[in-house]
Write a protein that holds these residues in place. Structure first.
Motif, short mmCIF file in Angstrom:
data_model
loop_
_atom_site.label_atom_id
_atom_site.label_comp_id
_atom_site.label_asym_id
_atom_site.label_seq_id
_atom_site.Cartn_x
_atom_site.Cartn_y
_atom_site.Cartn_z
N UNK A 205 40.26 48.84 35.20
CA UNK A 205 39.36 47.80 35.69
C UNK A 205 40.01 46.98 36.80
N UNK A 206 41.30 46.69 36.61
CA UNK A 206 42.03 45.94 37.63
C UNK A 206 42.06 46.71 38.95
N UNK A 207 42.38 47.99 38.89
CA UNK A 207 42.48 48.79 40.10
C UNK A 207 41.14 48.86 40.82
N UNK A 208 40.07 48.91 40.06
CA UNK A 208 38.74 49.01 40.66
C UNK A 208 38.24 47.69 41.22
N UNK A 209 38.58 46.58 40.57
CA UNK A 209 37.96 45.31 40.92
C UNK A 209 38.87 44.32 41.64
N UNK A 210 40.18 44.34 41.35
CA UNK A 210 41.04 43.27 41.85
C UNK A 210 42.24 43.73 42.68
N UNK A 211 42.54 45.01 42.67
CA UNK A 211 43.76 45.47 43.32
C UNK A 211 43.79 45.12 44.81
N UNK A 212 42.70 45.40 45.52
CA UNK A 212 42.67 45.12 46.96
C UNK A 212 42.80 43.63 47.22
N UNK A 213 42.08 42.82 46.44
CA UNK A 213 42.13 41.37 46.63
C UNK A 213 43.53 40.83 46.38
N UNK A 214 44.17 41.27 45.31
CA UNK A 214 45.52 40.79 45.01
C UNK A 214 46.52 41.24 46.08
N UNK A 215 46.32 42.44 46.61
CA UNK A 215 47.18 42.92 47.70
C UNK A 215 47.06 42.02 48.92
N UNK A 216 45.83 41.63 49.24
CA UNK A 216 45.62 40.73 50.37
C UNK A 216 46.22 39.35 50.08
N UNK A 217 46.05 38.88 48.84
CA UNK A 217 46.48 37.52 48.48
C UNK A 217 47.99 37.39 48.39
N UNK A 218 48.68 38.42 47.89
CA UNK A 218 50.11 38.27 47.61
C UNK A 218 51.02 39.17 48.45
N UNK A 219 50.43 39.91 49.37
CA UNK A 219 51.26 40.67 50.31
C UNK A 219 50.88 40.32 51.74
N UNK A 220 49.62 40.59 52.11
CA UNK A 220 49.24 40.41 53.51
C UNK A 220 49.13 38.95 53.92
N UNK A 221 48.56 38.10 53.09
CA UNK A 221 48.44 36.69 53.46
C UNK A 221 49.80 36.01 53.57
#
Length: 436
Positions: A205-221
């Motif tokens: 569920x995490x990979x489907x729903x939140x993985x991209x968002x968390x990557x943006x929040x804690x890596x790219x931003x």
């Protein structure tokens, strides 16, 4: 008055007290003390030229920390001039707002106005925090952005957390440890949330729903925020090795490689260097300033600014640290885990660099979370009360301990403010031989 309004009223009052503490006599001692000779001068160059250069000949200067903290110092210089008050006022303001953050962090963790005030009080009566809030060093800014990040994580404001962690890394690279730790903490929160919602496969569920968002929040931003903090270097022709390559990103990579080389090989002996094992007991606090004036009415006088955590508080913390670790091992209590994660991110990495030159004052970056160890134990002490009468008695015990901490803080206040003492009086404040 609503609960939120009471919270803001209390937090504002405590912050105002902190600001008065920090601004009083801020221009003294005169001149650059300790590493102000680097950071305040770098900040002045940023305020004039947008990049760290020698202000006398505009020659590029190699600096070993990113620009964010120095930009904040530069704001004070721009507003109040290139003088002691100007280059220290930003630290005073940020240190004061740290009390606000402490209040609301404790409020979120413990849901108690009493404990929130107690947490803020611990900062108000701590010498290490006060000293760092009155000098133009970088560590108080690092601490502040880390506080912002944790509070944002607790309120699930992950975009704010990512931005704050990018700024923390833009003050000192050690912010990266907190970025990794808080990102892992968020992943744990996500896993707990999906488990609570009844999903059989929380990871899927995490990979489907939140993985991209968390990557943006804690890596790219954070990375984007960090890169933007170097804008002055990018847009200037005067930055150190700015033209090492035609590609400015390669030049910046080269610059960072040189900074890493500096930190890796920083093993020069220093009279105030201290191993991390001694930090929590204030085994070897750092003297930021010392002189022997002739203005105290006797032959021998002393004047010092010592970055010393209020001893009775820190010695209590050292004991509390062991106890809370034991509680977490036994119960896996989430609140204890959050506090220990924040402490671990700031503390544990230093044990891997035993040969590096290190100082006790590095503790300031995670000091608010050390204070929360005491509040956590106080919270459990209150929770175990059998009735309201026993709870009130236990609060009286807390007031008595607070009074002892306050007395200890007031006793050491002269060496936090750098006031002139007789040598005998100064020596009486040196409780341990290693403090001299």
């Amino acid at each position: 008055m609503t609960r939120l309004n009471r919270d803001w009223a209390l937090a504002t009052a405590l912050t105002a007290i902190a600001l008065i503490q920090r601004v009083w006599g801020l221009a003294y001692p005169r001149g650059y003390i300790f590493d102000e000779t680097y950071y305040a001068k770098n900040a002045f160059a940023l305020s004039r030229y947008g990049v760290e250069v020698n202000v006398l000949n505009r020659a590029p200067e190699f600096v070993v920390h990113p620009p964010v903290g120095k930009w904040l110092i530069a704001i004070g210089i721009k507003l109040f001039g290139n003088n002691e008050f100007g280059w220290r006022i930003s630290a005073a303001v940020i240190g004061s707002f740290s009390v606000t953050l402490m209040y609301f962090t404790a409020r979120k963790l413990f849901n108690s106005q009493f404990l929130s005030v107690a947490a803020s009080f611990l900062i108000l009566v701590d010498g290490l925090h006060l000293v760092h809030s009155r000098v133009a060093l970088l560590d108080i800014f690092l601490m502040f952005f880390i506080q912002v990040a944790l509070l944002a994580v607790l309120y699930s404001r992950y975009w704010i957390a990512g931005f704050a962690l990018g700024l923390a890394c833009g003050v000192k690279w050690s912010g990266l440890y907190f970025l990794i730790a808080f990102a892992l903490l968020v992943l744990i929160f996500d896993w707990i949330r999906y488990r609570f919602l009844g999903y059989e496969n929380p990871i899927k569920e995490f990979l489907q729903k939140d993985f991209l968002k968390r990557t943006l929040q804690f890596i790219f931003l954070p990375l984007l925020t960090y890169m933007l903090s170097w804008s002055g270097w990018f847009f200037s022709k005067s930055g150190w090795d700015r033209h090492w390559s035609k590609n400015p990103f390669k030049s910046l990579w080269h610059y960072h490689a040189e900074i890493l080389n500096f930190h890796t090989n920083l093993t020069e002996k220093h009279p105030y260097m201290a191993n991390p094992w001694s930090w929590l007991i204030m085994g070897r606090p750092t003297s930021f300033f010392y002189e022997t004036p002739n203005t105290c009415g006797v032959k021998n006088c002393s004047r010092e600014v010592l970055a010393l955590g209020t001893p009775l508080i820190y010695w209590s913390i050292a004991v509390a640290f062991i106890i809370v670790i034991g509680i977490w091992i036994q119960s896996r209590d989430l609140t204890a885990g959050i506090i220990l994660t924040a402490i671990g991110a700031g503390y544990l990495p230093w044990f891997a660099f035993q040969k590096r030159t290190m100082f006790t004052f590095y503790t300031i970056s995670f000091e608010p979370f050390l204070m929360l160890l005491l509040i956590y134990l106080l919270h459990r002490y209150f929770q175990s009360a059998k009735d309201e009468e026993q709870l009130q008695k236990r609060k009286s015990v807390a007031f008595a301990i607070g009074a002892i901490y306050l007395a200890c803080f007031l006793y050491f206040l002269p060496i936090y403010y750098g006031q002139t003492l007789t040598y005998n009086s100064w020596y009486d404040h040196m409780w341990l031989p290693s403090w001299i």
